[in-house]
Design a protein around this motif. Structure first.
Motif, short mmCIF file in Angstrom:
data_model
loop_
_atom_site.label_atom_id
_atom_site.label_comp_id
_atom_site.label_asym_id
_atom_site.label_seq_id
_atom_site.Cartn_x
_atom_site.Cartn_y
_atom_site.Cartn_z
N THR A 69 -3.06 6.92 3.34
CA THR A 69 -1.86 6.99 2.51
C THR A 69 -0.90 8.01 3.12
OG1 THR A 69 -2.47 8.81 1.03
CG2 THR A 69 -3.38 6.64 0.53
N GLN A 70 0.26 8.11 2.54
CA GLN A 70 1.27 9.03 3.04
C GLN A 70 0.79 10.49 2.96
OE1 GLN A 70 5.20 8.25 1.53
NE2 GLN A 70 5.91 10.35 1.84
N TYR A 71 -0.15 10.75 2.03
CA TYR A 71 -0.59 12.13 1.83
C TYR A 71 -2.03 12.38 2.29
CZ TYR A 71 3.64 12.43 -0.90
OH TYR A 71 4.96 12.39 -1.29
N THR A 129 1.07 7.75 -7.30
CA THR A 129 1.25 6.36 -6.85
C THR A 129 0.52 6.07 -5.55
OG1 THR A 129 3.43 6.34 -7.89
CG2 THR A 129 2.95 4.59 -6.30
N TYR A 130 0.69 6.93 -4.56
CA TYR A 130 0.08 6.69 -3.26
C TYR A 130 -1.44 6.84 -3.32
CZ TYR A 130 4.78 6.81 -1.26
OH TYR A 130 6.09 6.54 -0.96
N THR A 131 -1.90 7.86 -4.00
CA THR A 131 -3.35 8.04 -4.15
C THR A 131 -3.97 6.85 -4.88
OG1 THR A 131 -3.15 10.45 -4.16
CG2 THR A 131 -5.14 9.52 -5.13
N GLY A 134 -4.14 3.82 -2.51
CA GLY A 134 -5.21 3.97 -1.55
C GLY A 134 -6.58 3.82 -2.19
N GLN A 182 -0.89 -4.04 1.52
CA GLN A 182 0.26 -3.52 0.77
C GLN A 182 1.56 -3.96 1.45
OE1 GLN A 182 -0.03 -2.02 -2.08
NE2 GLN A 182 -2.25 -1.73 -2.05
#
Length: 262
Positions: A69-71, A129-131, A134, A182
């Motif tokens: 993910t982004q993070y 959202t990202y977590t 993922g 996604q």
């Protein structure tokens, strides 16, 4: 002389009785240790078997693929018993800075949702959202692996009968679910049925929805499903007006076909 004979007989009889009693008492202790030893020898095996009988079968853990993910990566591990998800945990989740607080808040909720739903169709946690995305992707991967393991067990248990149903070529029917892809408008996931090495059916489990996406999905998905069956590969044309959905479909389809090849 005549009076002394009865007394002798009485003394001799008494001595014989005492000797007999002493002999019996000396024999009794010798028999007890043998009996105690036999009882003691039988007890340990029974106690050892009890814990084995208490353990249930069909319980195991399966770890999904890590989803980037982004993070940071997210990876989910499931405990499955009797075909149901009994526990879920995130073995990897974003960390560092603000991510620590988001992870601490979101992951327990996602774990609980996974157990409750028993599928990857769970709601995203607000503010994560990202977590959440993922987590759902890794969760789906774990569920696919658990399903594949269950199918393999059933095939093995089927023995010769399973081979007969598979057909003369030894290639049975497989139902394979691709990874969730996604896209800009939402996730896409494809499931195919493969029989005799050919795709006999394709269906879309997940596709973009809401607003304009509903119409695009309704128009594009049937065409993509048909193209997958006709081509037998993921090398299919994108549907006009559904570029992102088509790309996600092809990626998930290829994932499913890769599993078939394996």
């Amino acid at each position: 002389m005549k009076k002394s004979h009865p007394v002798r007989r009485a003394v001799l009889a008494g001595a014989a009785t005492v000797s007999g009693i002493v002999l019996l008492l000396s024999l009794k202790p010798a028999s007890d240790p043998g009996a105690a030893s036999a009882a003691g020898g039988a007890a340990p095996p029974a106690a050892a078997e009890a814990p084995q009988g208490g353990r249930g079968a069909g319980t195991g853990t399966v770890t999904g693929d890590a989803a980037d993910t982004q993070y940071g990566p997210v990876q989910v591990r499931l405990t499955v018993s009797g075909g149901k998800v009994t526990a879920a945990e995130a073995v990897q989740a974003p960390k560092g800075g603000q991510s620590d607080q988001v992870t601490a808040d979101a992951v327990p909720k996602l774990n609980q949702a996974a157990v409750t739903a028993g599928t990857a169709d769970i709601d995203a946690v607000s503010g994560a959202t990202y977590t959440s995305a993922g987590y759902k992707q890794s969760l789906q991967s774990a569920l696919d692996k658990a399903a594949a393991a269950g199918s393999a067990d059933e095939t093995g248990a089927g023995g010769a009968g399973g081979a007969a149903e598979a057909g003369g070529a030894g290639q049975g029917t497989q139902v394979l679910t691709g990874d969730v892809t996604q896209t800009q408008y939402g996730p896409v996931q494809v499931r195919v049925t493969v029989s005799g090495g050919k795709i006999t059916n394709a269906e879309t489990l997940r596709a973009p929805k809401g607003g304009r996406s509903d119409q695009v999905t309704a128009d594009a998905v049937p065409k993509l499903n048909q193209a997958a069956v006709t081509a037998g590969t993921a090398d299919i044309d994108a549907v006009s007006g559904a570029t992102y959905t088509s790309a996600g479909y092809k990626q998930s389809l290829q994932s499913a076909l890769d599993k078939a090849g394996g």
